[in-house]
Design an enzyme around this catalytic site. Structure first.
Site, PDB file in Angstrom:
ATOM      1  N   ARG A  96      -5.281 -53.142 -14.446  1.00 49.85           N
ATOM      2  CA  ARG A  96      -6.151 -52.374 -13.855  1.00 49.85           C
ATOM      3  C   ARG A  96      -7.403 -51.945 -14.821  1.00 49.85           C
ATOM      4  O   ARG A  96      -6.890 -51.880 -16.018  1.00 49.85           O
ATOM      5  CB  ARG A  96      -5.379 -50.921 -13.701  1.00 49.85           C
ATOM      6  CG  ARG A  96      -4.300 -51.201 -12.638  1.00 49.85           C
ATOM      7  CD  ARG A  96      -3.419 -49.996 -12.608  1.00 49.85           C
ATOM      8  NE  ARG A  96      -2.654 -50.113 -13.928  1.00 49.85           N
ATOM      9  CZ  ARG A  96      -1.771 -48.993 -14.534  1.00 49.85           C
ATOM     10  NH1 ARG A  96      -1.866 -47.976 -13.830  1.00 49.85           N
ATOM     11  NH2 ARG A  96      -1.179 -49.489 -15.522  1.00 49.85           N
ATOM     12  N   CYS A 137     -11.880 -54.637  -6.857  1.00 47.85           N
ATOM     13  CA  CYS A 137     -10.673 -55.614  -6.446  1.00 47.85           C
ATOM     14  C   CYS A 137     -10.315 -55.312  -5.188  1.00 47.85           C
ATOM     15  O   CYS A 137     -10.524 -56.237  -4.109  1.00 47.85           O
ATOM     16  CB  CYS A 137      -9.580 -55.673  -7.473  1.00 47.85           C
ATOM     17  SG  CYS A 137     -10.080 -56.295  -8.967  1.00 47.85           S
TER      18      CYS A 137
HETATM   19  C1  UDX Z   1      -6.561 -52.927  -9.258  1.00 41.85           C
HETATM   20  C2  UDX Z   1      -5.052 -53.392  -9.183  1.00 41.85           C
HETATM   21  O1  UDX Z   1      -4.427 -52.272  -9.280  1.00 41.85           O
HETATM   22  C3  UDX Z   1      -4.910 -54.418 -10.068  1.00 41.85           C
HETATM   23  O2  UDX Z   1      -3.500 -54.958 -10.101  1.00 41.85           O
HETATM   24  C4  UDX Z   1      -5.941 -55.498 -10.037  1.00 41.85           C
HETATM   25  O3  UDX Z   1      -5.676 -56.546 -10.879  1.00 41.85           O
HETATM   26  C5  UDX Z   1      -7.234 -55.183  -9.730  1.00 41.85           C
HETATM   27  O4  UDX Z   1      -7.416 -54.187  -8.740  1.00 41.85           O
HETATM   28  P1  UDX Z   1      -8.257 -51.520 -10.297  1.00 41.85           P
HETATM   29  O5  UDX Z   1      -9.236 -52.001  -9.305  1.00 41.85           O
HETATM   30  O6  UDX Z   1      -8.736 -51.417 -11.763  1.00 41.85           O
HETATM   31  O7  UDX Z   1      -6.853 -52.277 -10.262  1.00 41.85           O
HETATM   32  O8  UDX Z   1      -7.847 -49.945 -10.187  1.00 41.85           O
HETATM   33  P2  UDX Z   1      -6.619 -49.100  -9.430  1.00 41.85           P
HETATM   34  O9  UDX Z   1      -6.124 -48.433 -10.388  1.00 41.85           O
HETATM   35  O10 UDX Z   1      -5.605 -50.099  -8.515  1.00 41.85           O
HETATM   36  O11 UDX Z   1      -7.344 -48.305  -8.426  1.00 41.85           O
HETATM   37  C6  UDX Z   1      -8.032 -49.141  -7.381  1.00 41.85           C
HETATM   38  C7  UDX Z   1      -8.837 -47.813  -6.450  1.00 41.85           C
HETATM   39  O12 UDX Z   1      -7.480 -46.991  -5.775  1.00 41.85           O
HETATM   40  C8  UDX Z   1      -9.509 -46.726  -7.045  1.00 41.85           C
HETATM   41  O13 UDX Z   1     -10.500 -46.275  -6.296  1.00 41.85           O
HETATM   42  C9  UDX Z   1      -8.180 -45.565  -7.214  1.00 41.85           C
HETATM   43  O14 UDX Z   1      -9.060 -44.225  -7.221  1.00 41.85           O
HETATM   44  C10 UDX Z   1      -7.549 -45.578  -5.642  1.00 41.85           C
HETATM   45  N1  UDX Z   1      -6.331 -45.179  -5.762  1.00 41.85           N
HETATM   46  C11 UDX Z   1      -5.323 -45.873  -6.663  1.00 41.85           C
HETATM   47  C12 UDX Z   1      -5.853 -44.251  -4.953  1.00 41.85           C
HETATM   48  O15 UDX Z   1      -7.096 -43.693  -3.982  1.00 41.85           O
HETATM   49  N2  UDX Z   1      -4.656 -43.538  -4.737  1.00 41.85           N
HETATM   50  C13 UDX Z   1      -3.672 -44.389  -5.366  1.00 41.85           C
HETATM   51  O16 UDX Z   1      -2.417 -43.914  -5.397  1.00 41.85           O
HETATM   52  C14 UDX Z   1      -4.143 -45.234  -6.438  1.00 41.85           C
END
Ligand code: UDX
Length: 410
Positions: free
Chosen positions: A141, A247
Protein backbone atom coordinates in the site's frame (compact mmCIF):
# COMPACT_ATOMS: atom_id res chain seq x y z
CA UNK A 1 22.47 -10.24 -6.76
CA UNK A 2 22.77 -7.68 -9.50
CA UNK A 3 19.19 -6.48 -9.96
CA UNK A 4 17.52 -4.02 -12.33
CA UNK A 5 14.17 -2.32 -11.80
CA UNK A 6 12.39 -0.67 -14.72
CA UNK A 7 9.83 2.00 -13.79
CA UNK A 8 10.42 4.28 -10.81
CA UNK A 9 6.90 4.84 -9.53
CA UNK A 10 5.83 4.09 -5.95
CA UNK A 11 6.35 0.35 -6.43
CA UNK A 12 9.53 0.31 -8.54
CA UNK A 13 11.39 2.85 -6.41
CA UNK A 14 10.47 1.13 -3.14
CA UNK A 15 11.35 -2.31 -4.54
CA UNK A 16 14.74 -0.97 -5.68
CA UNK A 17 15.52 0.67 -2.34
CA UNK A 18 14.42 -2.30 -0.21
CA UNK A 19 16.41 -4.78 -2.34
CA UNK A 20 19.51 -2.57 -2.15
CA UNK A 21 19.03 -2.45 1.61
CA UNK A 22 19.17 -6.26 1.68
CA UNK A 23 22.59 -6.63 0.12
CA UNK A 24 21.82 -6.47 -3.60
CA UNK A 25 23.43 -4.23 -6.17
CA UNK A 26 20.48 -2.40 -7.75
CA UNK A 27 20.01 -0.11 -10.70
CA UNK A 28 16.67 1.62 -11.24
CA UNK A 29 15.69 2.74 -14.74
CA UNK A 30 13.14 5.33 -15.79
CA UNK A 31 12.81 7.26 -19.03
CA UNK A 32 12.00 10.54 -17.26
CA UNK A 33 15.35 12.25 -16.59
CA UNK A 34 14.27 14.73 -13.87
CA UNK A 35 12.78 11.82 -11.94
CA UNK A 36 16.03 9.83 -12.20
CA UNK A 37 18.07 12.87 -11.14
CA UNK A 38 15.80 13.37 -8.14
CA UNK A 39 16.26 9.74 -7.04
CA UNK A 40 20.03 9.99 -7.52
CA UNK A 41 20.08 12.91 -5.11
CA UNK A 42 17.99 10.90 -2.62
CA UNK A 43 15.19 13.41 -3.01
CA UNK A 44 12.36 11.25 -4.40
CA UNK A 45 9.80 13.03 -6.58
CA UNK A 46 7.06 11.17 -4.66
CA UNK A 47 6.11 11.28 -0.98
CA UNK A 48 6.56 7.83 0.54
CA UNK A 49 7.48 7.76 4.24
CA UNK A 50 11.08 6.49 4.80
CA UNK A 51 12.02 6.25 1.11
CA UNK A 52 14.45 9.16 1.02
CA UNK A 53 16.37 7.81 4.07
CA UNK A 54 16.48 4.31 2.64
CA UNK A 55 17.94 5.56 -0.64
CA UNK A 56 20.47 7.72 1.20
CA UNK A 57 21.59 4.81 3.40
CA UNK A 58 22.15 2.58 0.37
CA UNK A 59 23.90 4.99 -1.94
CA UNK A 60 26.79 2.52 -2.47
CA UNK A 61 24.60 -0.23 -3.88
CA UNK A 62 21.75 1.75 -5.47
CA UNK A 63 21.79 4.02 -8.48
CA UNK A 64 19.29 5.33 -10.98
CA UNK A 65 19.63 5.86 -14.72
CA UNK A 66 17.70 6.62 -17.89
CA UNK A 67 19.79 4.20 -19.95
CA UNK A 68 18.86 0.58 -20.55
CA UNK A 69 22.60 0.02 -21.21
CA UNK A 70 22.98 0.04 -17.43
CA UNK A 71 21.03 -3.22 -17.33
CA UNK A 72 23.69 -5.03 -19.37
CA UNK A 73 25.19 -6.95 -16.46
CA UNK A 74 22.24 -7.56 -14.17
CA UNK A 75 20.94 -11.06 -13.47
CA UNK A 76 17.26 -10.22 -13.02
CA UNK A 77 15.05 -7.26 -13.91
CA UNK A 78 11.79 -6.30 -12.22
CA UNK A 79 9.37 -4.60 -14.59
CA UNK A 80 7.32 -2.13 -12.56
CA UNK A 81 5.94 0.18 -15.25
CA UNK A 82 2.34 1.48 -15.30
CA UNK A 83 -0.50 -0.57 -16.76
CA UNK A 84 -3.18 2.10 -17.23
CA UNK A 85 -6.75 1.61 -18.39
CA UNK A 86 -7.43 2.17 -22.05
CA UNK A 87 -11.08 2.10 -23.19
CA UNK A 88 -11.99 0.09 -20.08
CA UNK A 89 -9.31 -2.55 -20.71
CA UNK A 90 -5.66 -2.72 -19.74
CA UNK A 91 -2.89 -1.02 -21.72
CA UNK A 92 0.13 -3.34 -21.71
CA UNK A 93 2.24 -1.27 -24.07
CA UNK A 94 4.67 -0.04 -21.38
CA UNK A 95 5.30 -3.61 -20.20
CA UNK A 96 5.85 -4.91 -23.73
CA UNK A 97 8.12 -2.04 -24.67
CA UNK A 98 10.20 -2.35 -21.45
CA UNK A 99 10.68 -6.06 -22.17
CA UNK A 100 11.68 -5.45 -25.76
CA UNK A 101 14.17 -2.69 -24.81
CA UNK A 102 15.63 -5.00 -22.17
CA UNK A 103 16.06 -7.76 -24.73
CA UNK A 104 18.27 -5.46 -26.82
CA UNK A 105 20.83 -5.10 -24.02
CA UNK A 106 20.50 -8.25 -21.92
CA UNK A 107 18.54 -11.14 -23.49
CA UNK A 108 19.80 -13.65 -20.90
CA UNK A 109 18.49 -12.06 -17.74
CA UNK A 110 15.34 -13.17 -15.96
CA UNK A 111 12.32 -10.86 -16.34
CA UNK A 112 10.18 -10.55 -13.22
CA UNK A 113 6.86 -8.79 -13.85
CA UNK A 114 5.80 -6.68 -10.88
CA UNK A 115 3.33 -4.47 -12.75
CA UNK A 116 -0.28 -5.55 -12.35
CA UNK A 117 -1.08 -7.43 -15.55
CA UNK A 118 -4.00 -9.54 -16.78
CA UNK A 119 -3.57 -13.32 -17.00
CA UNK A 120 -1.63 -14.32 -20.09
CA UNK A 121 0.68 -11.29 -20.07
CA UNK A 122 3.79 -13.20 -18.92
CA UNK A 123 3.09 -15.65 -21.73
CA UNK A 124 2.89 -12.75 -24.21
CA UNK A 125 6.23 -11.38 -23.00
CA UNK A 126 7.80 -14.84 -23.39
CA UNK A 127 6.42 -15.11 -26.93
CA UNK A 128 7.64 -11.67 -27.94
CA UNK A 129 11.11 -11.78 -26.36
CA UNK A 130 11.98 -15.47 -26.03
CA UNK A 131 13.24 -14.65 -22.52
CA UNK A 132 12.42 -16.39 -19.23
CA UNK A 133 9.63 -14.63 -17.37
CA UNK A 134 8.40 -14.86 -13.78
CA UNK A 135 5.49 -13.04 -12.14
CA UNK A 136 5.79 -11.44 -8.74
CA UNK A 137 2.76 -9.21 -8.10
CA UNK A 138 2.98 -6.65 -5.32
CA UNK A 139 0.50 -6.11 -2.52
CA UNK A 140 2.04 -3.03 -0.98
CA UNK A 141 0.00 0.00 0.00
CA UNK A 142 1.19 3.51 -0.67
CA UNK A 143 2.04 5.26 2.57
CA UNK A 144 3.36 2.04 4.13
CA UNK A 145 5.09 0.65 1.05
CA UNK A 146 8.47 0.04 2.70
CA UNK A 147 7.04 -1.87 5.65
CA UNK A 148 4.74 -3.84 3.32
CA UNK A 149 7.68 -4.76 1.06
CA UNK A 150 9.90 -5.70 4.01
CA UNK A 151 7.26 -7.87 5.67
CA UNK A 152 4.44 -8.82 3.33
CA UNK A 153 1.67 -11.24 4.36
CA UNK A 154 2.79 -13.47 1.50
CA UNK A 155 4.99 -13.49 -1.58
CA UNK A 156 3.35 -14.74 -4.77
CA UNK A 157 5.62 -16.09 -7.48
CA UNK A 158 4.65 -17.46 -10.87
CA UNK A 159 6.77 -19.01 -13.58
CA UNK A 160 8.92 -22.04 -14.36
CA UNK A 161 10.55 -23.74 -11.37
CA UNK A 162 14.08 -22.53 -12.02
CA UNK A 163 12.89 -18.91 -12.28
CA UNK A 164 10.65 -19.17 -9.22
CA UNK A 165 13.58 -20.42 -7.16
CA UNK A 166 15.55 -17.28 -8.03
CA UNK A 167 12.64 -15.01 -7.07
CA UNK A 168 12.15 -16.96 -3.81
CA UNK A 169 15.83 -16.34 -3.02
CA UNK A 170 15.43 -12.60 -3.53
CA UNK A 171 12.54 -12.32 -1.05
CA UNK A 172 13.64 -14.98 1.44
CA UNK A 173 14.64 -12.23 3.93
CA UNK A 174 10.95 -11.32 4.39
CA UNK A 175 10.23 -14.63 6.11
CA UNK A 176 6.78 -14.51 4.47
CA UNK A 177 4.94 -17.60 3.20
CA UNK A 178 5.61 -18.12 -0.51
CA UNK A 179 2.92 -19.12 -2.98
CA UNK A 180 4.80 -20.62 -5.91
CA UNK A 181 2.63 -21.32 -8.92
CA UNK A 182 2.08 -20.67 -12.62
CA UNK A 183 2.36 -17.21 -14.15
CA UNK A 184 -1.40 -17.23 -14.83
CA UNK A 185 -2.31 -18.00 -11.21
CA UNK A 186 0.07 -15.34 -9.92
CA UNK A 187 -1.46 -12.78 -12.26
CA UNK A 188 -4.97 -13.77 -11.16
CA UNK A 189 -4.16 -13.73 -7.43
CA UNK A 190 -3.35 -10.04 -7.67
CA UNK A 191 -6.68 -9.17 -9.33
CA UNK A 192 -8.71 -11.46 -7.09
CA UNK A 193 -7.11 -9.89 -4.01
CA UNK A 194 -7.66 -6.28 -5.06
CA UNK A 195 -11.19 -7.03 -6.29
CA UNK A 196 -12.03 -8.68 -2.99
CA UNK A 197 -10.71 -5.74 -0.95
CA UNK A 198 -12.59 -3.28 -3.17
CA UNK A 199 -15.73 -5.40 -2.71
CA UNK A 200 -15.29 -5.38 1.06
CA UNK A 201 -15.19 -1.57 0.99
CA UNK A 202 -18.25 -1.30 -1.27
CA UNK A 203 -20.06 -3.83 0.90
CA UNK A 204 -19.64 -1.78 4.06
CA UNK A 205 -20.44 1.42 2.16
CA UNK A 206 -23.83 -0.02 1.18
CA UNK A 207 -24.50 -0.91 4.81
CA UNK A 208 -23.42 2.64 5.68
CA UNK A 209 -26.22 3.91 3.41
CA UNK A 210 -28.67 1.62 5.21
CA UNK A 211 -27.46 2.79 8.64
CA UNK A 212 -28.21 6.40 7.68
CA UNK A 213 -31.87 5.45 7.27
CA UNK A 214 -32.11 3.85 10.71
CA UNK A 215 -32.11 6.18 13.74
CA UNK A 216 -29.65 4.85 16.28
CA UNK A 217 -27.57 2.88 13.75
CA UNK A 218 -23.88 3.54 13.17
CA UNK A 219 -21.81 1.71 10.56
CA UNK A 220 -18.67 2.07 12.68
CA UNK A 221 -20.15 -0.16 15.36
CA UNK A 222 -21.65 -2.53 12.80
CA UNK A 223 -18.23 -2.90 11.10
CA UNK A 224 -16.49 -3.52 14.41
CA UNK A 225 -19.05 -6.10 15.44
CA UNK A 226 -18.65 -7.85 12.10
CA UNK A 227 -14.88 -7.55 11.90
CA UNK A 228 -14.18 -9.23 15.22
CA UNK A 229 -15.44 -12.42 13.60
CA UNK A 230 -12.12 -13.79 12.42
CA UNK A 231 -13.73 -15.19 9.31
CA UNK A 232 -14.58 -11.62 8.29
CA UNK A 233 -11.73 -9.55 9.76
CA UNK A 234 -11.76 -5.87 10.69
CA UNK A 235 -9.56 -4.48 7.95
CA UNK A 236 -10.98 -2.81 4.84
CA UNK A 237 -14.36 -2.45 6.48
CA UNK A 238 -14.05 1.29 6.90
CA UNK A 239 -17.02 3.08 5.36
CA UNK A 240 -16.32 6.39 3.67
CA UNK A 241 -16.38 8.08 0.28
CA UNK A 242 -15.24 5.00 -1.58
CA UNK A 243 -11.92 3.69 -2.74
CA UNK A 244 -9.59 5.69 -4.97
CA UNK A 245 -5.90 5.58 -5.80
CA UNK A 246 -3.86 4.03 -8.54
CA UNK A 247 -4.92 0.40 -8.03
CA UNK A 248 -8.46 -0.50 -6.98
CA UNK A 249 -10.35 1.61 -9.56
CA UNK A 250 -8.03 0.55 -12.38
CA UNK A 251 -7.69 -3.11 -11.41
CA UNK A 252 -11.39 -3.78 -10.87
CA UNK A 253 -12.18 -2.33 -14.30
CA UNK A 254 -9.33 -4.23 -15.95
CA UNK A 255 -10.31 -7.65 -14.59
CA UNK A 256 -13.97 -7.02 -15.38
CA UNK A 257 -13.12 -6.20 -18.96
CA UNK A 258 -10.67 -9.10 -19.22
CA UNK A 259 -13.23 -11.55 -17.81
CA UNK A 260 -15.86 -10.32 -20.27
CA UNK A 261 -13.42 -10.85 -23.12
CA UNK A 262 -13.24 -14.47 -21.91
CA UNK A 263 -17.05 -14.74 -21.88
CA UNK A 264 -17.27 -14.56 -18.09
CA UNK A 265 -19.17 -11.93 -16.16
CA UNK A 266 -17.87 -10.90 -12.70
CA UNK A 267 -21.13 -9.63 -11.24
CA UNK A 268 -19.84 -8.98 -7.73
CA UNK A 269 -16.86 -6.94 -8.98
CA UNK A 270 -19.24 -5.10 -11.31
CA UNK A 271 -21.48 -4.22 -8.36
CA UNK A 272 -18.53 -3.13 -6.23
CA UNK A 273 -17.59 -0.68 -8.98
CA UNK A 274 -21.18 0.59 -9.30
CA UNK A 275 -21.44 1.16 -5.55
CA UNK A 276 -18.10 2.98 -5.54
CA UNK A 277 -19.16 5.15 -8.47
CA UNK A 278 -22.14 6.31 -6.39
CA UNK A 279 -20.08 7.39 -3.36
CA UNK A 280 -19.48 10.99 -4.40
CA UNK A 281 -23.14 11.74 -5.09
CA UNK A 282 -23.94 10.09 -1.81
CA UNK A 283 -21.40 12.16 0.11
CA UNK A 284 -22.91 15.30 -1.44
CA UNK A 285 -26.37 14.10 -0.32
CA UNK A 286 -25.08 13.74 3.24
CA UNK A 287 -23.69 17.28 3.09
CA UNK A 288 -26.80 18.91 1.63
CA UNK A 289 -29.24 16.82 3.69
CA UNK A 290 -32.17 17.13 1.31
CA UNK A 291 -31.63 20.76 0.38
CA UNK A 292 -29.75 21.03 -2.95
CA UNK A 293 -29.69 24.83 -2.74
CA UNK A 294 -28.03 24.77 0.67
CA UNK A 295 -24.53 24.89 -0.81
CA UNK A 296 -24.94 27.83 -3.17
CA UNK A 297 -22.50 30.54 -2.19
CA UNK A 298 -21.42 28.72 1.00
CA UNK A 299 -17.76 28.30 1.82
CA UNK A 300 -16.76 24.72 2.53
CA UNK A 301 -13.46 23.58 4.06
CA UNK A 302 -12.32 20.35 2.44
CA UNK A 303 -9.78 18.74 4.75
CA UNK A 304 -7.67 16.33 2.71
CA UNK A 305 -7.06 15.99 -1.01
CA UNK A 306 -4.89 12.82 -1.18
CA UNK A 307 -6.76 9.62 -2.07
CA UNK A 308 -5.91 8.40 1.45
CA UNK A 309 -3.63 9.42 4.30
CA UNK A 310 0.18 9.26 4.26
CA UNK A 311 0.55 9.86 0.55
CA UNK A 312 0.76 12.78 -1.85
CA UNK A 313 -0.99 10.72 -4.53
CA UNK A 314 -4.16 12.24 -6.01
CA UNK A 315 -4.74 9.65 -8.72
CA UNK A 316 -8.45 8.74 -8.71
CA UNK A 317 -8.77 10.81 -5.54
CA UNK A 318 -12.33 10.72 -4.20
CA UNK A 319 -11.76 14.04 -2.38
CA UNK A 320 -10.92 15.69 -5.72
CA UNK A 321 -14.11 14.30 -7.24
CA UNK A 322 -16.07 15.53 -4.24
CA UNK A 323 -14.60 19.02 -4.67
CA UNK A 324 -15.66 19.10 -8.32
CA UNK A 325 -19.16 18.00 -7.47
CA UNK A 326 -19.50 20.61 -4.70
CA UNK A 327 -18.26 23.32 -7.05
CA UNK A 328 -20.99 22.19 -9.44
CA UNK A 329 -23.52 22.81 -6.65
CA UNK A 330 -22.36 26.41 -6.42
CA UNK A 331 -20.24 26.02 -3.29
CA UNK A 332 -16.98 27.89 -2.74
CA UNK A 333 -14.18 25.58 -1.72
CA UNK A 334 -11.28 26.08 0.68
CA UNK A 335 -8.79 23.20 0.81
CA UNK A 336 -6.13 22.05 3.20
CA UNK A 337 -3.92 18.95 2.89
CA UNK A 338 -0.77 18.36 4.94
CA UNK A 339 1.23 17.12 1.92
CA UNK A 340 -0.59 17.56 -1.39
CA UNK A 341 0.29 20.84 -3.11
CA UNK A 342 -1.64 20.29 -6.36
CA UNK A 343 -3.36 23.44 -7.56
CA UNK A 344 -7.09 22.72 -7.84
CA UNK A 345 -8.86 25.11 -10.15
CA UNK A 346 -11.65 27.12 -8.56
CA UNK A 347 -10.52 26.49 -4.98
CA UNK A 348 -8.49 28.38 -2.39
CA UNK A 349 -5.64 26.50 -0.72
CA UNK A 350 -4.61 27.15 2.87
CA UNK A 351 -1.37 26.19 4.54
CA UNK A 352 -2.89 25.55 7.95
CA UNK A 353 -6.00 23.67 8.95
CA UNK A 354 -6.90 26.45 11.40
CA UNK A 355 -7.03 29.16 8.74
CA UNK A 356 -8.89 26.89 6.33
CA UNK A 357 -11.62 26.26 8.90
CA UNK A 358 -11.80 29.87 10.12
CA UNK A 359 -12.50 31.05 6.57
CA UNK A 360 -15.27 28.44 6.03
CA UNK A 361 -18.84 27.81 7.12
CA UNK A 362 -18.92 24.01 6.75
CA UNK A 363 -16.08 21.54 7.44
CA UNK A 364 -15.79 18.28 5.49
CA UNK A 365 -13.28 15.56 6.45
CA UNK A 366 -12.30 14.15 3.05
CA UNK A 367 -9.04 12.26 3.77
CA UNK A 368 -8.28 10.26 6.90
CA UNK A 369 -5.03 12.13 7.81
CA UNK A 370 -4.10 11.46 11.46
CA UNK A 371 -4.02 15.20 12.27
CA UNK A 372 -7.73 15.50 11.42
CA UNK A 373 -8.59 12.86 14.00
CA UNK A 374 -7.60 15.38 16.65
CA UNK A 375 -9.75 18.16 15.20
CA UNK A 376 -10.32 20.73 17.92
CA UNK A 377 -14.06 21.23 18.59
CA UNK A 378 -13.21 24.72 19.88
CA UNK A 379 -11.78 25.65 16.48
CA UNK A 380 -14.82 24.26 14.68
CA UNK A 381 -17.26 26.11 16.96
CA UNK A 382 -20.82 26.01 15.68
CA UNK A 383 -19.91 25.13 12.09
CA UNK A 384 -21.46 22.03 10.57
CA UNK A 385 -18.93 19.16 10.43
CA UNK A 386 -19.46 16.43 7.83
CA UNK A 387 -17.26 13.37 8.30
CA UNK A 388 -17.26 11.29 5.12
CA UNK A 389 -14.26 9.29 6.43
CA UNK A 390 -15.60 8.41 9.87
CA UNK A 391 -12.61 9.47 11.93
CA UNK A 392 -14.33 11.83 14.40
CA UNK A 393 -16.37 11.22 17.51
CA UNK A 394 -19.89 12.52 16.73
CA UNK A 395 -20.43 13.54 20.34
CA UNK A 396 -17.57 16.11 20.12
CA UNK A 397 -19.41 18.36 17.67
CA UNK A 398 -22.79 20.06 18.12
CA UNK A 399 -23.57 20.07 14.38
CA UNK A 400 -22.43 16.78 12.89
CA UNK A 401 -23.29 14.58 9.93
CA UNK A 402 -21.45 11.55 8.62
CA UNK A 403 -21.74 8.64 6.24
CA UNK A 404 -23.19 5.59 7.94
CA UNK A 405 -24.43 7.54 10.91
CA UNK A 406 -28.13 7.08 11.63
CA UNK A 407 -28.29 9.85 14.19
CA UNK A 408 -27.56 12.39 11.50
CA UNK A 409 -29.48 15.46 12.52
CA UNK A 410 -28.66 19.06 13.08
C1 UDX B 1 -3.98 -1.04 -2.76
C2 UDX B 1 -3.87 -2.44 -2.13
O1 UDX B 1 -4.16 -2.37 -0.73
C3 UDX B 1 -2.49 -3.02 -2.37
O2 UDX B 1 -2.44 -4.36 -1.88
C4 UDX B 1 -2.22 -3.01 -3.87
O3 UDX B 1 -0.98 -3.52 -4.12
C5 UDX B 1 -2.33 -1.60 -4.42
O4 UDX B 1 -3.63 -1.10 -4.13
P1 UDX B 1 -3.32 1.45 -2.10
O5 UDX B 1 -4.00 1.84 -3.37
O6 UDX B 1 -2.00 2.03 -1.78
O7 UDX B 1 -3.13 -0.14 -2.05
O8 UDX B 1 -4.31 1.86 -0.92
P2 UDX B 1 -5.27 1.12 0.14
O9 UDX B 1 -4.75 1.36 1.50
O10 UDX B 1 -5.55 -0.27 -0.23
O11 UDX B 1 -6.60 1.99 -0.04
C6 UDX B 1 -7.28 2.07 -1.29
C7 UDX B 1 -8.49 2.98 -1.18
O12 UDX B 1 -9.52 2.38 -0.40
C8 UDX B 1 -8.21 4.33 -0.53
O13 UDX B 1 -8.93 5.32 -1.21
C9 UDX B 1 -8.73 4.17 0.88
O14 UDX B 1 -9.10 5.41 1.48
C10 UDX B 1 -9.93 3.26 0.63
N1 UDX B 1 -10.31 2.44 1.78
C11 UDX B 1 -9.44 1.50 2.27
C12 UDX B 1 -11.58 2.58 2.35
O15 UDX B 1 -12.39 3.42 1.92
N2 UDX B 1 -11.93 1.76 3.38
C13 UDX B 1 -11.08 0.83 3.89
O16 UDX B 1 -11.48 0.10 4.84
C14 UDX B 1 -9.80 0.68 3.32
Amino acid sequence: MRIGVIGLGYIGSVTAAVLANHGNDVVGIDTVKPKVDAFNSANPPIYEPGLSDLIERNRDSLRFSTSYEDLKDVEVVFIAVPTPNRDGGIDLSYVMSAASSLKQVNPDCLIIIKSTVVPGTARKVIESTGMTVASNPEFTREGSAIADTESPDRVVIGGPESASRIVEGIWIFTGAPMVVTTNENAELIKYASNSFLATKISFINEFANLCEKIPGADVETVARGMGLDQRIGERFLKAGIGYGGSCFPKDTLAILSFARSMGQDLRIVDSAITVNDGRIDHAVDVIIDGNPESLRGRRIAILGVAFKDNTDDVRESQPLKLINSLLGHGAMINVYDPIVRTIIEGTTRFSTVEECIRKSEIVVIATEWPEFRKLDPGLVGDRLVVDVRRILDPSDFPLFRAVGYGNASD
